[in-house]
Design an enzyme around this catalytic site. Structure first.
Site, PDB file in Angstrom:
ATOM      1  N   LYS A 191      14.920   7.686   2.245  1.00 49.42           N
ATOM      2  CA  LYS A 191      16.054   7.891   1.328  1.00 49.42           C
ATOM      3  C   LYS A 191      16.807   9.191   1.600  1.00 49.42           C
ATOM      4  O   LYS A 191      16.311  10.106   2.254  1.00 49.42           O
ATOM      5  CB  LYS A 191      15.574   7.834  -0.125  1.00 49.42           C
ATOM      6  CG  LYS A 191      15.306   6.389  -0.541  1.00 49.42           C
ATOM      7  CD  LYS A 191      15.152   6.212  -2.024  1.00 49.42           C
ATOM      8  CE  LYS A 191      14.918   4.727  -2.309  1.00 49.42           C
ATOM      9  NZ  LYS A 191      14.508   4.479  -3.683  1.00 49.42           N
TER      10      LYS A 191
ATOM     11  N   ARG B 153       6.384   2.041  -2.239  1.00 52.07           N
ATOM     12  CA  ARG B 153       7.284   1.063  -1.599  1.00 52.07           C
ATOM     13  C   ARG B 153       7.863   1.710  -0.341  1.00 52.07           C
ATOM     14  O   ARG B 153       8.502   2.762  -0.437  1.00 52.07           O
ATOM     15  CB  ARG B 153       8.396   0.678  -2.580  1.00 52.07           C
ATOM     16  CG  ARG B 153       9.349  -0.368  -2.066  1.00 52.07           C
ATOM     17  CD  ARG B 153      10.411  -0.695  -3.120  1.00 52.07           C
ATOM     18  NE  ARG B 153      11.312  -1.722  -2.642  1.00 52.07           N
ATOM     19  CZ  ARG B 153      12.386  -1.487  -1.881  1.00 52.07           C
ATOM     20  NH1 ARG B 153      12.692  -0.265  -1.523  1.00 52.07           N
ATOM     21  NH2 ARG B 153      13.152  -2.493  -1.493  1.00 52.07           N
TER      22      ARG B 153
END
Ligand code: 9MG
Length: 286
Positions: A230, A264
């Site tokens: 991210k 995740r």
């Protein structure tokens, strides 16, 4: 007197039980058009299946299938398009691999269809706030991951601001979504919560949330964390998307040490080692 013992696993559909006593890795399987080179519908499905199989061998307990990008700036896709992308893959993952499949969707029609196809979990970044989603998710009987986000992926990063410290905002939002679910008849044992790293958050918000992740344990629900590749890693370390693995592993280690249950990730092999090693240290002496 009989003492009732707290469940030590989460039931994920008819065929899977996930232990609550150890952390797990959830492998990301995006089935958006940019995810696989397009050799036609069957070639794409075959490639998706091979990728999922590899993630399972590398230590993933769950495969999270998504047919709509939720990256900052992403525009939504129509339900039929999402269905065409996701449903055939879910059918093959459950039928041919017997995998525990989670589906990343906000659409009630998709929740219903994938549950019939054998999916074991629903992962909704919009926390069942689309019309009909709460009822559809309730009827599946599956576990549901509720995530914090304000706005939509195409506008959520337009100057996100909170009146209170971000961990208070996230905890209050998640508590409200939990309440909605419980009122709709969804058992608490079916709920997971997720602070939504990168969703309507600045770098400062993301760093503060990770530093205070334990705070969310007061909600009393298992915690799912997704930081893989991210922007927070890119911004903190000045790294391009394909250079974010090591930063991501540091965040995984922190998240597990602060109580996360599921990580995740795109990078299953490396993350499984980071999760396994961190939890071995945490279990030492117990
Ligand atoms: C779909 N998706 C993308 N990022 C995510 C995250 O951090 N958590 C969850 N639950 N889903 C995500």
């Amino acid at each position: 007197m009989t003492m009732s013992k707290a469940a030590t696993f989460m039931s994920c559909g008819d065929h899977h039980q996930l232990s609550l006593e150890c952390p797990h890795v959830m492998g990301i399987l995006n089935v958006t058009p940019d995810s696989f080179s397009d050799g036609g519908q069957h070639a794409v499905a075959d490639a998706a299946l091979r990728r999922a199989e590899k993630m399972l061998l590398e230590g993933a307990s769950i495969i999270d299938v998504g047919g709509e990008s939720t990256r900052p700036g992403a525009t939504p896709v129509g339900v039929q398009q999402e269905m065409d992308r996701v449903l055939p893959i879910v059918e093959r993952l459950t039928g041919e691999l017997g995998a525990l499949v989670s589906v990343d969707t906000s659409a009630p029609e998709i929740m219903t269809a994938v549950a019939s196809a054998g999916a074991g979990m629903i992962n909704d970044v919009r926390s069942l706030r689309r019309p009909g989603a709460l009822e559809a998710a309730a009827a599946t009987g599956l576990p549901i991951c509720l995530m914090h986000m304000v706005g939509e992926p195409d506008n959520m990063q337009n100057d996100p601001r909170y009146a209170r410290p971000v961990e208070d905002e996230v905890a209050a939002f998640l508590a409200q979504q939990i309440e909605r679910c419980l009122n709709a008849g969804i058992a608490g044992e079916r709920l997971l919560v997720d602070p939504g790293f990168g969703f309507a958050k600045t770098l400062a918000h993301n760093l503060r949330l990770m530093n205070r992740l334990e705070y969310l344990q007061r909600l009393g629900y298992p915690l799912l964390v997704g930081t893989s590749r991210k922007g927070m890693i890119g911004r903190a370390l000045s790294r391009e998307v394909d250079e974010r693995l090591y930063g991501g592993l540091a965040l995984t280690t922190l998240a597990i040490s602060k109580g996360a249950w599921i990580i995740r990730t795109h990078d299953v092999a490396a993350s499984a080692d980071a999760v396994g090693m961190t939890s071995a240290v945490l279990k030492e002496g117990k």
